[in-house]
Design an enzyme around this catalytic site. Sequence first.
Site, PDB file in Angstrom:
ATOM      1  CB  SER A  57     -13.737  24.701  25.005  1.00 26.18           C
ATOM      2  OG  SER A  57     -13.223  23.747  24.104  1.00 26.18           O
TER       3      SER A  57
ATOM      4  CG  ASP B 183       0.736  29.488  28.851  1.00 22.19           C
ATOM      5  OD1 ASP B 183       1.009  28.314  29.149  1.00 22.19           O
ATOM      6  OD2 ASP B 183      -0.438  29.911  28.774  1.00 22.19           O
TER       7      ASP B 183
ATOM      8  CG  ASP C 125      -8.794  28.886  19.882  1.00 24.88           C
ATOM      9  OD1 ASP C 125      -8.649  27.769  19.336  1.00 24.88           O
ATOM     10  OD2 ASP C 125      -9.722  29.121  20.684  1.00 24.88           O
TER      11      ASP C 125
ATOM     12  CG  HIS D 147      -9.137  26.454  23.083  1.00 25.59           C
ATOM     13  ND1 HIS D 147     -10.270  26.793  22.370  1.00 25.59           N
ATOM     14  CD2 HIS D 147      -9.517  25.454  23.936  1.00 25.59           C
ATOM     15  CE1 HIS D 147     -11.277  26.044  22.768  1.00 25.59           C
ATOM     16  NE2 HIS D 147     -10.853  25.233  23.715  1.00 25.59           N
TER      17      HIS D 147
ATOM     18  CG  ASP E  36      -4.210  33.090  26.066  1.00 27.32           C
ATOM     19  OD1 ASP E  36      -3.566  32.513  26.965  1.00 27.32           O
ATOM     20  OD2 ASP E  36      -3.682  33.579  25.050  1.00 27.32           O
TER      21      ASP E  36
END
Length: 365
Positions: free
Chosen positions: A147, A290, A309, A331, A333
């Site tokens: 990120s 999740d 994502d 994102h 994951d």
Amino acid sequence: MTLKDRLRAPLTPRALLPSLGAAGSIAAGVLLMTLQTTSAQAAGQYYNCANPTGCKLVSSKYFTSSHTDTKYPVVMAHGLGGWTKLFGVLDYFYGIPETLMAGGSEVYSTKTSAVNNSEVRGEQLLQQIKTITAISGKPKVNLFGHSMGGIDIRYVAGVAPNYVASVTAVSSPEQGSKMADWVIKQVVEGSANSGYAEGEFNVGSQIALGFFKFVGGFMDVGSGISFKEIQEQDGWEAVTALSTASSAKFNAKFPAAMPSSYCGQPTNTEVNGIKYYSFSGIGQVTNGLDPSDYLLALTGTTFDGESNDGLVSACSSRLGYVIRDDYKMNHLDSSNQVLGLTAWGQPSPKTLYRDQVNRLKKANL
């Protein structure tokens, strides 16, 4: 070597030789030679570099494979709001350092301001890299950034290329995030004025930005940093740094391995002797168990139908050699969060990192 260094040094067969006596030394010597003639000779280490003054050895594994035994150490940089090993239990890159360590990697998990811009975070990261090169005895490192961390590592490669062997950006908004643009729009339009000075925001916006600072401090403390050493946090700087406008300015200063257009493919994969790579995913709800997936499904709506994502678009994630930008992972994951609850029937994120580090090994990095 000082007594403190000896106590912190990994326990290896070679280190045992002086204390075993003649017979023991011969036996240990035979064992050592046996190890050196097998394929399972790599020794993986995992360090937590959250402490501003150094790195702490978390674990060390011997008699492993050499699949990820790279020439230079692997250094991992977290994203916005990130940590290293939260309260000594939860890795930001969940299970990934251990996976790489099992293949012979020397892994260092770094800690910068959880909430700030990439130039501030990049400078902090550079100081840690200098410490890491001193600890490892290797002049360069292989940088992995998830990120916003993928932007931080580009900063380091741009200002200190002599320390960097490779850069791998994972689900990184290299050209900004439309989610960040949306947040800025809400904060500014919700304030009495449209200025960008924090003092001009209304009470609600100031509370939101204050919460960012709180999260940043919490992640510092959770990573093992003392209250006196908590790093500078700035919510507004963090959000604006991830906007498309600010990213364009950053990319003008650090253009290495970037595509020439938003959805274009990079033409250069190696700049200043540094190899650049990237990979990312698309989709938001990848594992129904999740709970974070449903939040990412909501944030993903800010991309107006563009593949993303949840926080980063596929087009914005491209840097250097694009391994893939369409893995079935959101994102979180891509750093194996939350607790490894990723897509069923798809390659594990741990496997993707392992394959990439093996790729670096084959490139003699």
